[in-house]
Write an enzyme that holds these catalytic residues in place. Structure first.
Site, PDB file in Angstrom:
ATOM      1  N   CYS A 203       0.854  -1.194   0.000  1.00 58.13           N
ATOM      2  CA  CYS A 203       0.000   0.000   0.000  1.00 58.13           C
ATOM      3  C   CYS A 203       0.880   1.230   0.000  1.00 58.13           C
ATOM      4  CB  CYS A 203      -0.826   0.074   1.282  1.00 58.13           C
ATOM      5  SG  CYS A 203      -2.229  -0.993   1.283  1.00 58.13           S
ATOM      6  N   THR A 206       0.018   9.139   0.265  1.00 60.14           N
ATOM      7  CA  THR A 206       0.472  10.459   0.702  1.00 60.14           C
ATOM      8  C   THR A 206      -0.712  11.078   1.422  1.00 60.14           C
ATOM      9  OG1 THR A 206       1.820  10.715  -1.299  1.00 60.14           O
ATOM     10  CG2 THR A 206       1.341  12.710  -0.071  1.00 60.14           C
ATOM     11  N   GLN A 211      -0.677  15.905  -0.995  1.00 54.48           N
ATOM     12  CA  GLN A 211      -0.744  15.301  -2.325  1.00 54.48           C
ATOM     13  C   GLN A 211      -0.489  16.337  -3.421  1.00 54.48           C
ATOM     14  OE1 GLN A 211      -4.395  13.050  -2.643  1.00 54.48           O
ATOM     15  NE2 GLN A 211      -3.771  11.635  -1.025  1.00 54.48           N
ATOM     16  N   ARG A 212      -0.133  15.836  -4.578  1.00 58.96           N
ATOM     17  CA  ARG A 212       0.190  16.640  -5.769  1.00 58.96           C
ATOM     18  C   ARG A 212       1.351  17.612  -5.530  1.00 58.96           C
ATOM     19  NH1 ARG A 212      -2.909  16.373 -10.303  1.00 58.96           N
ATOM     20  NH2 ARG A 212      -0.912  16.649 -11.279  1.00 58.96           N
ATOM     21  N   TYR A 215       5.445  14.189  -3.560  1.00 55.02           N
ATOM     22  CA  TYR A 215       5.872  13.240  -2.516  1.00 55.02           C
ATOM     23  C   TYR A 215       5.586  11.788  -2.901  1.00 55.02           C
ATOM     24  CZ  TYR A 215       6.615  17.180   0.645  1.00 55.02           C
ATOM     25  OH  TYR A 215       7.072  18.338   1.226  1.00 55.02           O
ATOM     26  N   GLU A 237       1.733  -3.881  -5.676  1.00 57.33           N
ATOM     27  CA  GLU A 237       0.665  -4.879  -5.559  1.00 57.33           C
ATOM     28  C   GLU A 237      -0.572  -4.429  -6.342  1.00 57.33           C
ATOM     29  OE1 GLU A 237      -0.132  -6.362  -1.455  1.00 57.33           O
ATOM     30  OE2 GLU A 237      -2.208  -5.886  -1.983  1.00 57.33           O
TER      31      GLU A 237
HETATM   32  N1  ACO Z   1      -4.780  13.745 -10.852  1.00 52.56           N
HETATM   33  C1  ACO Z   1      -3.986  13.647 -11.948  1.00 52.56           C
HETATM   34  N2  ACO Z   1      -2.713  13.162 -11.903  1.00 52.56           N
HETATM   35  C2  ACO Z   1      -2.239  12.760 -10.705  1.00 52.56           C
HETATM   36  C3  ACO Z   1      -3.015  12.843  -9.513  1.00 52.56           C
HETATM   37  C4  ACO Z   1      -4.338  13.379  -9.629  1.00 52.56           C
HETATM   38  N3  ACO Z   1      -5.120  13.525  -8.542  1.00 52.56           N
HETATM   39  N4  ACO Z   1      -2.278  12.409  -8.481  1.00 52.56           N
HETATM   40  C5  ACO Z   1      -1.072  12.026  -8.985  1.00 52.56           C
HETATM   41  N5  ACO Z   1      -1.055  12.243 -10.332  1.00 52.56           N
HETATM   42  C6  ACO Z   1       0.068  11.924 -11.245  1.00 52.56           C
HETATM   43  C7  ACO Z   1       0.656  13.194 -11.841  1.00 52.56           C
HETATM   44  O1  ACO Z   1       1.193  12.878 -13.100  1.00 52.56           O
HETATM   45  C8  ACO Z   1       1.752  13.527 -10.870  1.00 52.56           C
HETATM   46  O2  ACO Z   1       2.810  14.240 -11.450  1.00 52.56           O
HETATM   47  P1  ACO Z   1       2.699  15.834 -11.688  1.00 52.56           P
HETATM   48  O3  ACO Z   1       2.144  16.418 -10.431  1.00 52.56           O
HETATM   49  O4  ACO Z   1       4.105  16.228 -11.991  1.00 52.56           O
HETATM   50  O5  ACO Z   1       1.766  15.997 -12.842  1.00 52.56           O
HETATM   51  C9  ACO Z   1       2.265  12.163 -10.479  1.00 52.56           C
HETATM   52  O6  ACO Z   1       1.118  11.331 -10.475  1.00 52.56           O
HETATM   53  C10 ACO Z   1       2.960  12.119  -9.129  1.00 52.56           C
HETATM   54  O7  ACO Z   1       2.235  12.889  -8.205  1.00 52.56           O
HETATM   55  P2  ACO Z   1       2.734  13.132  -6.723  1.00 52.56           P
HETATM   56  O8  ACO Z   1       2.409  14.536  -6.303  1.00 52.56           O
HETATM   57  O9  ACO Z   1       4.162  12.736  -6.612  1.00 52.56           O
HETATM   58  O10 ACO Z   1       1.863  12.052  -5.928  1.00 52.56           O
HETATM   59  P3  ACO Z   1       1.067  12.223  -4.555  1.00 52.56           P
HETATM   60  O11 ACO Z   1       1.975  12.668  -3.463  1.00 52.56           O
HETATM   61  O12 ACO Z   1      -0.157  13.005  -4.772  1.00 52.56           O
HETATM   62  O13 ACO Z   1       0.724  10.695  -4.221  1.00 52.56           O
HETATM   63  C11 ACO Z   1      -0.726   8.811  -4.282  1.00 52.56           C
HETATM   64  C12 ACO Z   1       0.122   9.806  -5.113  1.00 52.56           C
HETATM   65  C13 ACO Z   1       0.169   8.148  -3.236  1.00 52.56           C
HETATM   66  C14 ACO Z   1      -1.308   7.748  -5.177  1.00 52.56           C
HETATM   67  C15 ACO Z   1      -1.862   9.659  -3.606  1.00 52.56           C
HETATM   68  O14 ACO Z   1      -2.734  10.119  -4.611  1.00 52.56           O
HETATM   69  C16 ACO Z   1      -2.665   8.895  -2.571  1.00 52.56           C
HETATM   70  O15 ACO Z   1      -2.233   8.712  -1.441  1.00 52.56           O
HETATM   71  N6  ACO Z   1      -3.902   8.463  -2.954  1.00 52.56           N
HETATM   72  C17 ACO Z   1      -4.800   7.783  -2.037  1.00 52.56           C
HETATM   73  C18 ACO Z   1      -4.303   6.392  -1.726  1.00 52.56           C
HETATM   74  C19 ACO Z   1      -4.052   5.583  -2.999  1.00 52.56           C
HETATM   75  O16 ACO Z   1      -4.878   5.521  -3.892  1.00 52.56           O
HETATM   76  N7  ACO Z   1      -2.870   4.926  -3.053  1.00 52.56           N
HETATM   77  C20 ACO Z   1      -2.454   4.067  -4.163  1.00 52.56           C
HETATM   78  C21 ACO Z   1      -3.120   2.741  -4.034  1.00 52.56           C
HETATM   79  S1  ACO Z   1      -2.388   1.503  -5.029  1.00 52.56           S
HETATM   80  C22 ACO Z   1      -1.284   0.723  -4.036  1.00 52.56           C
HETATM   81  O17 ACO Z   1      -1.315   0.942  -2.831  1.00 52.56           O
HETATM   82  C23 ACO Z   1      -0.223  -0.230  -4.584  1.00 52.56           C
END
Ligand code: ACO
Ligand code: ZN
Length: 347
Positions: A203, A206, A211-212, A215, A237
């Site tokens: 899992c 952030t 987020q965004r 990180y 996973e």
């Molecule tokens: N909308 C569009 N693109 C997105 C979004 C969004 N909401 N979030 C991330 N991205 C993409 C973008 O391309 C982004 O790059 P950019 O900002 O340069 O355009 C890239 O992903 C990386 O974004 P980060 O800012 O580094 O990622 P963030 O810190 O927001 O974390 C995460 C991403 C961990 C998935 C977060 O959204 C989160 O915690 N979500 C809820 C929990 C979740 O769904 N976790 C993943 C489950 S799958 C698993 O656990 C294996």
């Protein structure tokens, strides 16, 4: 009013089955805490469609906590999380940002804060950089309550994963940012001590307030740096959430593209296997990314990798953004060794 200690014996005896909510479509849709980033409609769609709704048992559970106070932030949960049932009646749940214990009333919480001695996650610090970012490695078996509490927080933002009770088989890599008060949680990923499927992340999350901001990319990079040290190929996973898929796609594309362009500039030929080995990504993930980016073409009976002009332009734009990166030199970590007879871990 319940405090964690009163109702749960410090979180160890929670009964997850009793925490079921009542299905109600009018309140099942998560609210949109990311609205400050715009794109509400897009994100709402991401959260309520596709892989986020793959676990029917979880969808039927309604969001039970409306607001959480965590450090200096208010969090607005997206999904159900199995906190004790009594907490659903509270307007605010107070969570200690260091030990992660939770309280239904402010007085008990304040009392706890006066006594709490933790200022960082309870594990080994395995990374620290000059910007104040650290990673801590925490063993789910040794720090069971802390890790369960982390999973409870995480579950509020993850709909399709169910890990929150049996934390023993996992290690948790927790990313923090330093202030004068301590190391504040930003996000984490969990990783099976032994993954039969070769997963390097179970899992990943952030906290919404961070987020965004790049990180997630750091967390993902860190997971692949650990795989490189292990000499293994890793993959997250499945199923991925939609936000997980977007973030992984972005990480995979950026890194594959970077490597392809530098190989091209050095006039080196490159194969899928070489990309996979250099990035510690599975060949399947490399191939899927190449296909998604339309970088694989079939030419005169042969598969070739091409770089579309639009991707090169996109990369130039990305380069202008201030990017956070993990410095692999600063990782102080050896793969933990596992003793099957005792199921304990030695370092
Ligand atoms: N909308 C569009 N693109 C997105 C979004 C969004 N909401 N979030 C991330 N991205 C993409 C973008 O391309 C982004 O790059 P950019 O900002 O340069 O355009 C890239 O992903 C990386 O974004 P980060 O800012 O580094 O990622 P963030 O810190 O927001 O974390 C995460 C991403 C961990 C998935 C977060 O959204 C989160 O915690 N979500 C809820 C929990 C979740 O769904 N976790 C993943 C489950 S799958 C698993 O656990 C294996
Ligand atoms: Zn505490």
């Amino acid at each position: 009013m319940p405090s964690q200690q009163e109702s749960l014996g410090a979180g160890d005896d929670m009964d997850i089955d009793e925490a079921d909510g009542v299905p109600d479509s009018s309140v099942a849709a998560p609210r949109d805490p990311l609205s400050e980033f715009g794109r509400e409609a897009e994100i709402e769609k991401l959260r309520t469609s596709g892989s986020m709704t793959q676990n029917p048992a979880e969808i039927s559970r309604i969001r039970n906590i409306s607001r959480v106070q965590f450090g200096k932030f208010d969090l607005f949960p997206w999904y159900f999380s199995p906190y004790p049932e009594a907490f659903s009646a509270e307007d605010v749940v107070y969570i200690c940002e260091f030990c992660l214990s939770y309280y239904g009333d402010e007085v008990s919480f304040r009392r706890h804060r006066l006594k709490c001695v933790l200022h960082h996650p309870p594990g080994n610090e395995v990374y620290r950089d000059d910007s104040g970012i650290s990673f801590f490695e925490i063993d789910g078996r040794r720090q069971r309550t802390w890790c369960r509490n982390l999973c409870l927080i995480s579950k509020m933002f993850l709909d399709h994963k169910t890990l929150y009770y049996d934390v023993d088989p996992f290690l948790f890599y927790v990313m923090t940012a330093k202030s004068e008060h301590g190391c504040h949680l930003i996000g984490y990923f969990s990783k099976e001590k032994e993954s039969a499927d070769g997963y390097n992340v179970a899992c990943i999350m952030t906290l919404p307030q961070f987020q965004r901001q790049g990180y997630g990319r750091l967390l993902i990079q860190f997971s692949y740096e650990l795989s490189k040290i292990e000499g293994k190929l890793g993959s997250p996973e499945k199923p991925l959430s939609d936000l997980g898929l977007l973030s992984y796609r972005q990480y995979w594309s950026e890194n594959i593209l970077e490597l392809l362009i530098s190989s091209y500039e050095k006039e080196e030929s490159v194969t899928i296997e070489a990309l996979s080995a250099a990035l510690a990504m599975t060949t399947q993930d490399v191939e899927h990314t190449l296909q998604a980016l339309k970088m694989q073409v079939y030419h005169r009976g042969d598969h070739k990798i091409v770089i579309p002009e639009a991707l090169i332009e996109q990369r130039e734009k990305q380069k202008l953004k201030r990017r956070r990166l993990i410095d692999p030199e600063k990782i102080q970590w050896k793969p933990p060794t596992f003793t099957a007879s005792t199921r304990t871990w030695g370092w």
